[in-house]
Design an enzyme around this catalytic site. Structure first.
Site, PDB file in Angstrom:
ATOM      1  N   HIS A   1      -0.455  -5.371  12.330  1.00  0.00           N
ATOM      2  CA  HIS A   1      -0.946  -4.982  11.007  1.00  0.00           C
ATOM      3  C   HIS A   1      -1.254  -6.293  10.276  1.00  0.00           C
ATOM      4  CE1 HIS A   1      -1.297  -2.214   7.570  1.00  0.00           C
ATOM      5  NE2 HIS A   1      -0.838  -3.230   6.845  1.00  0.00           N
TER       6      HIS A   1
ATOM      7  N   GLU B   1       3.749  -5.241  11.422  1.00  0.00           N
ATOM      8  CA  GLU B   1       3.107  -6.208  10.531  1.00  0.00           C
ATOM      9  C   GLU B   1       3.626  -7.602  10.883  1.00  0.00           C
ATOM     10  OE1 GLU B   1       3.292  -5.235   6.366  1.00  0.00           O
ATOM     11  OE2 GLU B   1       1.865  -6.803   5.813  1.00  0.00           O
TER      12      GLU B   1
ATOM     13  N   ASP C   1       2.905  -0.498  18.988  1.00  0.00           N
ATOM     14  CA  ASP C   1       1.922  -1.568  18.914  1.00  0.00           C
ATOM     15  C   ASP C   1       0.596  -1.002  18.412  1.00  0.00           C
ATOM     16  OD1 ASP C   1       0.456  -3.865  19.095  1.00  0.00           O
ATOM     17  OD2 ASP C   1       0.313  -3.879  21.289  1.00  0.00           O
TER      18      ASP C   1
ATOM     19  N   ASP D   1      -1.354  -8.509   4.494  1.00  0.00           N
ATOM     20  CA  ASP D   1      -2.181  -8.407   3.281  1.00  0.00           C
ATOM     21  C   ASP D   1      -2.490  -9.810   2.761  1.00  0.00           C
ATOM     22  OD1 ASP D   1       0.580  -8.747   2.506  1.00  0.00           O
ATOM     23  OD2 ASP D   1      -0.063  -8.422   0.450  1.00  0.00           O
TER      24      ASP D   1
END
Ligand SMILES: [Zn+2]
Length: 588
Positions: free
Chosen positions: A516, A570, A561, A193
């Site tokens: 991620h 992530e 994965d 993020d």
């Protein structure tokens, strides 16, 4: 104007071209298939896909019944080593039965693969004196890719890996106790993020600065090709400074630091410059609004910075020392200003922590190490003993449990005014814990330090942290087995694991491919951004993809994965920093 005859001949020509194209494409596919078949046809042969230092033990693991193996040179397929496989041992954590292929005597630098007659061959790997230099470069440069507030371009080496300047505006959220604009441009995107979080910045930046302090002589000449390269400061310090400058901006005038700067929720999988959510400084929601853990982490990291930047930028070093001392005083005044839960309306990463005593102890140790002032020393001596057990049970939440950093800072300080009893306590506990890890790793069929209960969120980061503990123990009391066990953990991350996968993007012939990670998912590139470490297997199964895996999977197998598996795939700056530390420590 075309007639029907012309139209027909055009169509025929077109069809012929299509047939030719189809033939050509199928030929390419067949050739690619042959090439792939030559590369690796048996993932049951697991090894470090980057390679092995010349004089280190070299072990591959084979999880298919067989008797013998050969090592062949990649350039001409000549056999350069042959040996027998060891007895099969069952690994309870993965359910695999593995046999060791020991080719330690092979010391000729080169590129090789391992073949098990009748079973196939492995990925290629290298033996060489600087075998991990490229991986270090990519892992360290991954931080550059995470830079916020500036345009990033990985250059001709990775064309297309770019993003425009992002998150250039910010404002105070009501929970911060202030209002209006507060941009705080800079720092690293924390993970997959685009949030920026002080406590995770603390452990990540502190770990990188330590890598420089402990292994700087090996890193000095390692150019990272970042905008500051060539400015006279080593690049690892240039990169760490990018985040440090942001951490300093998160400090209020009274010395306290806010917990994080994020949007109120995670944005979609878009490039950072396309994230239009408001970037907000978020606090605890009640006076004094800043948090003790964030502030004490800032004190610790800025105290290290005051040491390491001294030879390169005296005024920056002095600025860090002032910030550290003011942060320290604030945390002493407000020892219980914890951030445990997000304020209403905020759903980004919490990084909650109800106990900031370990953060304060780390800050005390670093400030004493930098200044020698008795007040910091006294604080450390009054508080360290209860944290000694944390060395024997490292936590996957390295951002939350920073006590080991405080204890190791004291042990590594080499100050003449050190208390001999405290020093003996910390050294003794560190060495005992590290040698326990050596024994556990030796008895683990995959030669990894993770205990069964360690396959939690961020288990790969913990692998790095075990490596860090082993390398620090080696600095306190040099012992080759400590370094070799640290190397074992690196081999696990780079392919010697149940999946035969390299958990660093674009490193090795068979790396994971779907982190991620928003820039990897949203960009147009076929492969993910390079050098990033995956979080790794997680028996906690906190995402829908892991939940959907078979219920009886052993813990080491609970990994996918897939981009959607945020709980196992992530990336994150604290795990990344542990990888860098481990690489820096084992490099020649
Ligand atoms: Zn950004």
């Amino acid at each position: 104007m075309s007639n029907s005859s012309d139209g027909l001949s055009t169509k025929t020509a077109c069809r012929r071209s299509l047939i030719k194209l189809a033939y050509f494409l199928s030929l390419i596919i067949v050739l690619l298939g042959l090439a792939c078949g030559r590369k690796n046809d048996n993932p049951s042969i697991k090894l470090d896909q980057v390679g092995y230092p010349v004089d280190a033990p070299k072990i591959a693991l084979v999880s298919v019944p067989a008797q013998a193996f050969v090592v062949k040179r990649a350039s001409d397929n000549a056999t350069v080593f042959q040996g027998d496989l060891g007895t099969g041992i069952t690994d309870a954590n993965s359910g695999d039965t593995v046999e060791a292929a020991d080719f330690s005597p092979l010391q000729q630098p080169g590129t090789y693969y391992l073949e098990v007659p009748g079973q196939g061959r492995s990925w290629t790997f290298s033996i060489g004196p600087e075998v991990f230099a490229r991986t270090y470069y990519l892992a360290m440069r991954a931080f550059y890719g995470q830079r916020c507030g500036t345009a990033v371009d990985l250059g001709p080496e990775f064309p297309g890996y770019t993003h425009a300047a992002c998150h250039l505006e910010g404002r105070f959220h009501a929970s911060s106790g202030k209002q209006g604009r507060r941009d705080n441009v800079g720092g690293w995107h924390d993970a997959g993020d685009y949030g920026r979080y002080m406590v995770n910045s603390g452990i990540a930046t502190g770990t990188l600065l330590w890598a420089w302090e402990m292994f700087g002589s090996k890193l000095r000449d390692n150019k990272l090709n970042i905008p500051e390269s060539g400015n006279g400061t080593p690049d690892i310090l240039n990169e760490a400074r990018w985040n440090l400058e942001w951490m300093l901006k998160m400090q209020d005038d009274d010395g306290g630091a806010w917990h994080k700067q994020t949007s109120d929720r995670f944005c979609h999988f878009v490039m950072p410059e396309d994230d239009r959510l408001s970037s907000e400084v978020i606090g605890t929601g009640k006076p004094p609004y800043k948090s003790t853990c964030a502030t004490a982490d800032l004190a610790a990291v800025a105290a290290i910075a005051a040491r390491v930047y001294q030879p390169y930028d005296k005024s920056f070093a002095a600025k860090n020392l002032r910030a550290a001392q003011e942060a320290w005083a604030w945390a002493l005044r407000y020892p219980d200003a914890t951030f445990v839960k997000n304020p209403p309306g905020i759903s980004t990463g919490e990084y909650g922590d109800a106990d900031c005593g370990d953060e304060q102890m780390w800050a005390a140790a670093e400030l004493w190490r930098t200044t020698g002032k008795p007040e910091y020393h006294r604080y450390f001596l009054d508080h360290y003993a209860k944290y000694l057990p944390t060395l024997r049970a490292l936590d996957t939440d390295t951002w939350r449990v920073v006590a080991p950093m405080g204890l190791w800072a004291y042990a590594l300080a080499t100050r003449p005014d050190a208390d001999s009893h405290a020093l003996a306590d910390v050294r003794g506990a560190t060495l005992a814990a590290a040698h326990e890890v050596v024994e556990r790793t030796r008895s683990n069929p995959y030669h990894v330090s993770l205990a069964a209960s360690d396959f939690q969120w961020g288990s790969n980061g913990l692998v790095g942290n075990y490596g860090m503990e082993l390398l620090i123990a080696n600095l306190l009391s040099p012992d080759r087995t400590l370094v070799e066990t640290a190397l074992d953990n690196l081999h696990y991350l780079l392919g010697r694991n149940t999946f035969s996968i390299s958990w660093v993007t674009q490193v090795g012939e068979h790396p994971f491919r779907h982190p991620h990670h928003r820039p990897s998912g949203a960009g147009k590139n076929l492969e993910p951004w390079p050098g990033l470490l995956s979080g790794g297997p997680n028996a906690g199964r906190q995402d829908p993809i892991l939940k959907a895996l078979p219920a009886d999977l052993p813990p080491a197998k609970v990994y996918s994965d897939e981009q959607g598996s945020y709980a196992s795939n992530e990336i994150c700056i604290n795990w990344q920093a542990m990888l860098v530390f481990l690489l820096a420590g084992v490099m020649k």
